[in-house]
Design a protein around this motif. Structure first.
Motif, PDB file in Angstrom:
ATOM      1  N   GLY A   9       0.819  -1.199   0.000  1.00  0.00           N
ATOM      2  CA  GLY A   9       0.000   0.000   0.000  1.00  0.00           C
ATOM      3  C   GLY A   9       0.857   1.255   0.000  1.00  0.00           C
ATOM      4  N   GLY A  10       0.201   2.383  -0.201  1.00  0.00           N
ATOM      5  CA  GLY A  10       0.935   3.647  -0.208  1.00  0.00           C
ATOM      6  C   GLY A  10       0.053   4.761  -0.712  1.00  0.00           C
ATOM      7  N   SER A  11       0.699   5.881  -0.998  1.00  0.00           N
ATOM      8  CA  SER A  11      -0.002   7.060  -1.496  1.00  0.00           C
ATOM      9  C   SER A  11       0.361   7.287  -2.947  1.00  0.00           C
ATOM     10  CB  SER A  11       0.384   8.284  -0.661  1.00  0.00           C
ATOM     11  OG  SER A  11      -0.023   8.129   0.681  1.00  0.00           O
ATOM     12  N   VAL A  12      -0.648   7.456  -3.777  1.00  0.00           N
ATOM     13  CA  VAL A  12      -0.439   7.709  -5.198  1.00  0.00           C
ATOM     14  C   VAL A  12      -1.406   8.783  -5.660  1.00  0.00           C
ATOM     15  CG1 VAL A  12       0.388   5.389  -5.712  1.00  0.00           C
ATOM     16  CG2 VAL A  12      -2.048   5.895  -5.889  1.00  0.00           C
ATOM     17  N   GLY A  15      -4.987   8.106 -11.182  1.00  0.00           N
ATOM     18  CA  GLY A  15      -4.440   7.597 -12.427  1.00  0.00           C
ATOM     19  C   GLY A  15      -3.238   6.696 -12.249  1.00  0.00           C
ATOM     20  N   GLY A  16      -2.707   6.654 -11.050  1.00  0.00           N
ATOM     21  CA  GLY A  16      -1.530   5.843 -10.782  1.00  0.00           C
ATOM     22  C   GLY A  16      -1.866   4.377 -10.552  1.00  0.00           C
ATOM     23  N   SER A  17      -0.824   3.607 -10.261  1.00  0.00           N
ATOM     24  CA  SER A  17      -0.954   2.167 -10.074  1.00  0.00           C
ATOM     25  C   SER A  17      -0.253   1.719  -8.795  1.00  0.00           C
ATOM     26  CB  SER A  17      -0.341   1.414 -11.260  1.00  0.00           C
ATOM     27  OG  SER A  17      -0.980   1.747 -12.469  1.00  0.00           O
ATOM     28  N   LEU A  18      -0.733   0.640  -8.254  1.00  0.00           N
ATOM     29  CA  LEU A  18      -0.103  -0.019  -7.109  1.00  0.00           C
ATOM     30  C   LEU A  18      -0.323  -1.518  -7.235  1.00  0.00           C
ATOM     31  CD1 LEU A  18      -1.145   2.087  -3.968  1.00  0.00           C
ATOM     32  CD2 LEU A  18       1.168   1.824  -4.857  1.00  0.00           C
ATOM     33  N   ARG A  19       0.588  -2.289  -6.665  1.00  0.00           N
ATOM     34  CA  ARG A  19       0.389  -3.727  -6.569  1.00  0.00           C
ATOM     35  C   ARG A  19       0.467  -4.128  -5.108  1.00  0.00           C
ATOM     36  NH1 ARG A  19       3.683  -8.987  -8.887  1.00  0.00           N
ATOM     37  NH2 ARG A  19       5.141  -8.396  -7.223  1.00  0.00           N
ATOM     38  N   LEU A  20      -0.609  -4.676  -4.618  1.00  0.00           N
ATOM     39  CA  LEU A  20      -0.658  -5.180  -3.258  1.00  0.00           C
ATOM     40  C   LEU A  20      -0.269  -6.652  -3.240  1.00  0.00           C
ATOM     41  CD1 LEU A  20      -4.031  -3.628  -2.037  1.00  0.00           C
ATOM     42  CD2 LEU A  20      -1.753  -2.583  -2.131  1.00  0.00           C
ATOM     43  N   SER A  21       0.369  -7.047  -2.161  1.00  0.00           N
ATOM     44  CA  SER A  21       0.736  -8.448  -1.967  1.00  0.00           C
ATOM     45  C   SER A  21       0.168  -8.936  -0.647  1.00  0.00           C
ATOM     46  CB  SER A  21       2.254  -8.614  -1.951  1.00  0.00           C
ATOM     47  OG  SER A  21       2.829  -8.208  -3.170  1.00  0.00           O
ATOM     48  N   GLN A  81      -3.221  -6.214  -8.500  1.00  0.00           N
ATOM     49  CA  GLN A  81      -2.663  -5.144  -9.328  1.00  0.00           C
ATOM     50  C   GLN A  81      -3.770  -4.134  -9.591  1.00  0.00           C
ATOM     51  OE1 GLN A  81       0.668  -4.737 -10.765  1.00  0.00           O
ATOM     52  NE2 GLN A  81      -0.273  -2.720 -10.946  1.00  0.00           N
ATOM     53  N   MET A  82      -3.480  -2.878  -9.264  1.00  0.00           N
ATOM     54  CA  MET A  82      -4.490  -1.822  -9.406  1.00  0.00           C
ATOM     55  C   MET A  82      -3.978  -0.745 -10.355  1.00  0.00           C
ATOM     56  SD  MET A  82      -5.727  -1.501  -5.432  1.00  0.00           S
ATOM     57  CE  MET A  82      -4.145  -0.898  -4.868  1.00  0.00           C
ATOM     58  N   HIS A  83      -4.756  -0.445 -11.347  1.00  0.00           N
ATOM     59  CA  HIS A  83      -4.416   0.602 -12.317  1.00  0.00           C
ATOM     60  C   HIS A  83      -5.495   1.670 -12.299  1.00  0.00           C
ATOM     61  CE1 HIS A  83      -1.097  -1.615 -14.027  1.00  0.00           C
ATOM     62  NE2 HIS A  83      -1.868  -2.653 -14.285  1.00  0.00           N
ATOM     63  N   ASN A  84      -5.131   2.845 -12.848  1.00  0.00           N
ATOM     64  CA  ASN A  84      -6.086   3.947 -12.979  1.00  0.00           C
ATOM     65  C   ASN A  84      -6.812   4.200 -11.657  1.00  0.00           C
ATOM     66  OD1 ASN A  84      -7.537   5.988 -14.218  1.00  0.00           O
ATOM     67  ND2 ASN A  84      -9.109   4.603 -15.026  1.00  0.00           N
ATOM     68  N   LEU A  85      -6.035   4.340 -10.618  1.00  0.00           N
ATOM     69  CA  LEU A  85      -6.630   4.519  -9.299  1.00  0.00           C
ATOM     70  C   LEU A  85      -7.345   5.854  -9.200  1.00  0.00           C
ATOM     71  CD1 LEU A  85      -3.742   2.940  -7.246  1.00  0.00           C
ATOM     72  CD2 LEU A  85      -6.154   2.239  -7.123  1.00  0.00           C
ATOM     73  N   LYS A  86      -8.421   5.834  -8.420  1.00  0.00           N
ATOM     74  CA  LYS A  86      -9.263   7.004  -8.229  1.00  0.00           C
ATOM     75  C   LYS A  86      -9.304   7.360  -6.750  1.00  0.00           C
ATOM     76  CE  LYS A  86     -12.218   5.297 -11.977  1.00  0.00           C
ATOM     77  NZ  LYS A  86     -13.584   4.909 -12.363  1.00  0.00           N
ATOM     78  N   PRO A  87      -9.594   8.614  -6.420  1.00  0.00           N
ATOM     79  CA  PRO A  87      -9.677   8.972  -4.992  1.00  0.00           C
ATOM     80  C   PRO A  87     -10.651   8.089  -4.212  1.00  0.00           C
ATOM     81  CG  PRO A  87      -9.579  10.945  -6.332  1.00  0.00           C
ATOM     82  CD  PRO A  87      -9.697   9.789  -7.290  1.00  0.00           C
ATOM     83  N   GLU A  88     -11.705   7.641  -4.856  1.00  0.00           N
ATOM     84  CA  GLU A  88     -12.668   6.784  -4.169  1.00  0.00           C
ATOM     85  C   GLU A  88     -12.139   5.376  -3.889  1.00  0.00           C
ATOM     86  OE1 GLU A  88     -13.166   8.553  -6.965  1.00  0.00           O
ATOM     87  OE2 GLU A  88     -14.426   7.456  -8.405  1.00  0.00           O
ATOM     88  N   ASP A  89     -10.955   5.048  -4.417  1.00  0.00           N
ATOM     89  CA  ASP A  89     -10.312   3.766  -4.095  1.00  0.00           C
ATOM     90  C   ASP A  89      -9.553   3.837  -2.772  1.00  0.00           C
ATOM     91  OD1 ASP A  89      -9.519   3.457  -7.569  1.00  0.00           O
ATOM     92  OD2 ASP A  89     -11.117   2.408  -6.491  1.00  0.00           O
ATOM     93  N   THR A  90      -9.469   5.035  -2.196  1.00  0.00           N
ATOM     94  CA  THR A  90      -8.778   5.189  -0.920  1.00  0.00           C
ATOM     95  C   THR A  90      -9.463   4.335   0.141  1.00  0.00           C
ATOM     96  OG1 THR A  90      -7.995   7.406  -1.423  1.00  0.00           O
ATOM     97  CG2 THR A  90      -8.189   6.808   0.908  1.00  0.00           C
ATOM     98  N   ALA A  91      -8.696   3.461   0.774  1.00  0.00           N
ATOM     99  CA  ALA A  91      -9.260   2.530   1.747  1.00  0.00           C
ATOM    100  C   ALA A  91      -8.150   1.694   2.367  1.00  0.00           C
ATOM    101  CB  ALA A  91     -10.285   1.607   1.087  1.00  0.00           C
ATOM    102  N   LEU A  92      -8.525   0.978   3.398  1.00  0.00           N
ATOM    103  CA  LEU A  92      -7.662  -0.066   3.956  1.00  0.00           C
ATOM    104  C   LEU A  92      -8.021  -1.356   3.228  1.00  0.00           C
ATOM    105  CD1 LEU A  92      -5.514  -0.513   6.164  1.00  0.00           C
ATOM    106  CD2 LEU A  92      -7.364  -1.109   7.720  1.00  0.00           C
ATOM    107  N   TYR A  93      -7.033  -1.975   2.621  1.00  0.00           N
ATOM    108  CA  TYR A  93      -7.250  -3.174   1.808  1.00  0.00           C
ATOM    109  C   TYR A  93      -6.812  -4.405   2.590  1.00  0.00           C
ATOM    110  CZ  TYR A  93      -8.332  -0.455  -2.340  1.00  0.00           C
ATOM    111  OH  TYR A  93      -8.939   0.385  -3.253  1.00  0.00           O
ATOM    112  N   TYR A  94      -7.711  -5.374   2.638  1.00  0.00           N
ATOM    113  CA  TYR A  94      -7.477  -6.609   3.375  1.00  0.00           C
ATOM    114  C   TYR A  94      -7.472  -7.806   2.425  1.00  0.00           C
ATOM    115  CZ  TYR A  94      -9.200  -3.891   7.397  1.00  0.00           C
ATOM    116  OH  TYR A  94      -9.400  -2.949   8.366  1.00  0.00           O
ATOM    117  N   CYS A  95      -6.643  -8.786   2.723  1.00  0.00           N
ATOM    118  CA  CYS A  95      -6.805 -10.063   2.053  1.00  0.00           C
ATOM    119  C   CYS A  95      -7.434 -11.048   3.031  1.00  0.00           C
ATOM    120  CB  CYS A  95      -5.498 -10.600   1.481  1.00  0.00           C
ATOM    121  SG  CYS A  95      -4.298 -11.166   2.674  1.00  0.00           S
ATOM    122  N   ALA A  96      -8.108 -12.027   2.483  1.00  0.00           N
ATOM    123  CA  ALA A  96      -8.820 -13.016   3.276  1.00  0.00           C
ATOM    124  C   ALA A  96      -8.637 -14.380   2.638  1.00  0.00           C
ATOM    125  CB  ALA A  96     -10.298 -12.662   3.366  1.00  0.00           C
TER     126      ALA A  96
END
Length: 127
Positions: A9-12, A15-21, A81-96
């Motif tokens: 996670g991080g700040s972008v 329009g940016g991209s991130l890959r969570l593991s 893998q997340m592309h074209n990120l939007k402000p509404e994608d701001t969140a805490l991301y969990y895996c399950a």
């Protein structure tokens, strides 16, 4: 006891991209299904993507075409893998995760099926 540790996670900017593991350990079976969920501040938890024991993927409608879930079984790691990120994608991301072959398909987007959860990784998207 399955343990899940998210990272990436991080700040972008929008329009940016991130890959969570999500590094997993403690599975008692080679068959499992896993999913990504997120929870924004003041919002309910929502499904992002899931992958069943056959490797079939499912996505929430708002993530289709922008997010891709995948896994590396040799590394016991789940990715988002997340592309074209939007402000509404701001969140805490969990895996399950859940042991076993079932459920399949879209049912992997149901948070109630997962007994094990990670602590989450924060994604912040600025406009």
């Amino acid at each position: 006891q399955v343990q899940l540790v998210e990272s990436g996670g991080g700040s972008v900017q929008a329009g940016g991209s991130l890959r969570l593991s999500c590094a997993a350990s403690g599975f008692t079976s080679s068959s499992r299904c896993m999913g990504w969920f997120r929870q924004g501040q003041g919002k309910e938890r929502e499904a992002v993507a899931g992958i069943d024991s056959f490797g079939r993927t499912s996505y929430a409608d708002s993530m289709k075409g922008r997010f891709t879930i995948s896994q590396d079984n040799a590394k016991n790691t789940l990715y988002l893998q997340m592309h074209n990120l939007k402000p509404e994608d701001t969140a805490l991301y969990y895996c399950a995760a859940r042991n076993g072959r079932r459920p399949y398909g879209l049912d992997t987007l149901n948070a109630l099926i997962y007994p094990w959860w990670g602590q989450g990784t924060q994604v912040t998207v600025s406009s």
